[in-house]
Design a protein around this motif. Structure first.
Motif, PDB file in Angstrom:
ATOM      1  N   SER A   1     -55.355  -2.847 -89.100  1.00 49.43           N
ATOM      2  CA  SER A   1     -55.051  -1.769 -88.161  1.00 49.43           C
ATOM      3  C   SER A   1     -53.934  -2.183 -87.204  1.00 49.43           C
ATOM      4  N   ALA A   2     -54.012  -3.395 -86.696  1.00 51.99           N
ATOM      5  CA  ALA A   2     -52.964  -3.891 -85.797  1.00 51.99           C
ATOM      6  C   ALA A   2     -51.633  -4.014 -86.537  1.00 51.99           C
ATOM      7  N   PHE A   3     -51.670  -4.488 -87.767  1.00 54.14           N
ATOM      8  CA  PHE A   3     -50.461  -4.609 -88.575  1.00 54.14           C
ATOM      9  C   PHE A   3     -49.842  -3.239 -88.827  1.00 54.14           C
ATOM     10  N   GLN A   4     -50.663  -2.244 -89.095  1.00 51.38           N
ATOM     11  CA  GLN A   4     -50.177  -0.884 -89.314  1.00 51.38           C
ATOM     12  C   GLN A   4     -49.506  -0.346 -88.047  1.00 51.38           C
ATOM     13  N   LYS A   5     -50.077  -0.620 -86.896  1.00 51.97           N
ATOM     14  CA  LYS A   5     -49.485  -0.164 -85.633  1.00 51.97           C
ATOM     15  C   LYS A   5     -48.149  -0.837 -85.381  1.00 51.97           C
ATOM     16  N   VAL A   6     -48.027  -2.111 -85.719  1.00 52.69           N
ATOM     17  CA  VAL A   6     -46.750  -2.814 -85.564  1.00 52.69           C
ATOM     18  C   VAL A   6     -45.697  -2.208 -86.485  1.00 52.69           C
ATOM     19  N   ILE A   7     -46.073  -1.905 -87.710  1.00 55.48           N
ATOM     20  CA  ILE A   7     -45.140  -1.289 -88.652  1.00 55.48           C
ATOM     21  C   ILE A   7     -44.703   0.086 -88.150  1.00 55.48           C
ATOM     22  N   GLU A   8     -45.639   0.888 -87.647  1.00 54.21           N
ATOM     23  CA  GLU A   8     -45.296   2.206 -87.111  1.00 54.21           C
ATOM     24  C   GLU A   8     -44.348   2.085 -85.923  1.00 54.21           C
ATOM     25  N   LEU A   9     -44.584   1.111 -85.062  1.00 54.11           N
ATOM     26  CA  LEU A   9     -43.706   0.886 -83.922  1.00 54.11           C
ATOM     27  C   LEU A   9     -42.309   0.472 -84.381  1.00 54.11           C
ATOM     28  N   ASN A  10     -42.235  -0.387 -85.379  1.00 56.87           N
ATOM     29  CA  ASN A  10     -40.936  -0.794 -85.920  1.00 56.87           C
ATOM     30  C   ASN A  10     -40.194   0.394 -86.521  1.00 56.87           C
ATOM     31  N   LEU A  11     -40.908   1.264 -87.226  1.00 54.75           N
ATOM     32  CA  LEU A  11     -40.268   2.452 -87.800  1.00 54.75           C
ATOM     33  C   LEU A  11     -39.751   3.388 -86.707  1.00 54.75           C
ATOM     34  N   GLN A  12     -40.540   3.574 -85.651  1.00 56.61           N
ATOM     35  CA  GLN A  12     -40.087   4.416 -84.542  1.00 56.61           C
ATOM     36  C   GLN A  12     -38.844   3.825 -83.889  1.00 56.61           C
ATOM     37  N   THR A  13     -38.818   2.513 -83.741  1.00 58.75           N
ATOM     38  CA  THR A  13     -37.664   1.850 -83.138  1.00 58.75           C
ATOM     39  C   THR A  13     -36.435   2.019 -84.011  1.00 58.75           C
ATOM     40  N   MET A  14     -36.594   1.864 -85.319  1.00 59.41           N
ATOM     41  CA  MET A  14     -35.459   2.025 -86.230  1.00 59.41           C
ATOM     42  C   MET A  14     -34.945   3.459 -86.211  1.00 59.41           C
ATOM     43  N   LYS A  15     -35.849   4.426 -86.224  1.00 58.44           N
ATOM     44  CA  LYS A  15     -35.434   5.829 -86.187  1.00 58.44           C
ATOM     45  C   LYS A  15     -34.702   6.136 -84.888  1.00 58.44           C
TER      46      LYS A  15
END
Length: 95
Positions: free
Chosen positions: A29-43
């Motif tokens: 779950s924590a890993f998924q949140k980090v990935i989502e945050l990285n995607l938001q940052t890239m977008k």
């Protein structure tokens, strides 16, 4: 010497498996949140640099390219990347 009942002995591995599954779910779950945050940052980064990049590629001569690069640099220093109408006016009326 006291002995443990069979049920208690059998319950230990099951409890350990439950703990392992809970920890695994928490980590995933924590890993998924980090990935989502990285995607938001890239977008966000792509969105912020989209307009200046398009304007730089649409420059017809070195003068216009200079105006775009100066405007983008000023906005980066100010902490804003989006170009204002004043910058667009200067770009369109560069001589």
């Amino acid at each position: 010497m006291p002995t443990l009942p069979t049920e208690q002995i059998a319950a230990v591995p099951a409890a350990n498996l439950d703990i392992l599954f809970d920890l695994t779910n928490t980590i995933l779950s924590a890993f998924q949140k980090v990935i989502e945050l990285n995607l938001q940052t890239m977008k966000s980064a792509l969105t912020e640099t989209d307009e200046p990049t398009r304007m730089a590629f649409s420059a017809n001569d070195p003068q216009q390219l200079l105006v775009v690069s100066e405007s983008v640099a000023a906005h980066w220093r100010a902490g804003t990347v989006k170009l204002t109408s004043t910058v667009r006016y200067r770009l369109c009326h560069a001589s």
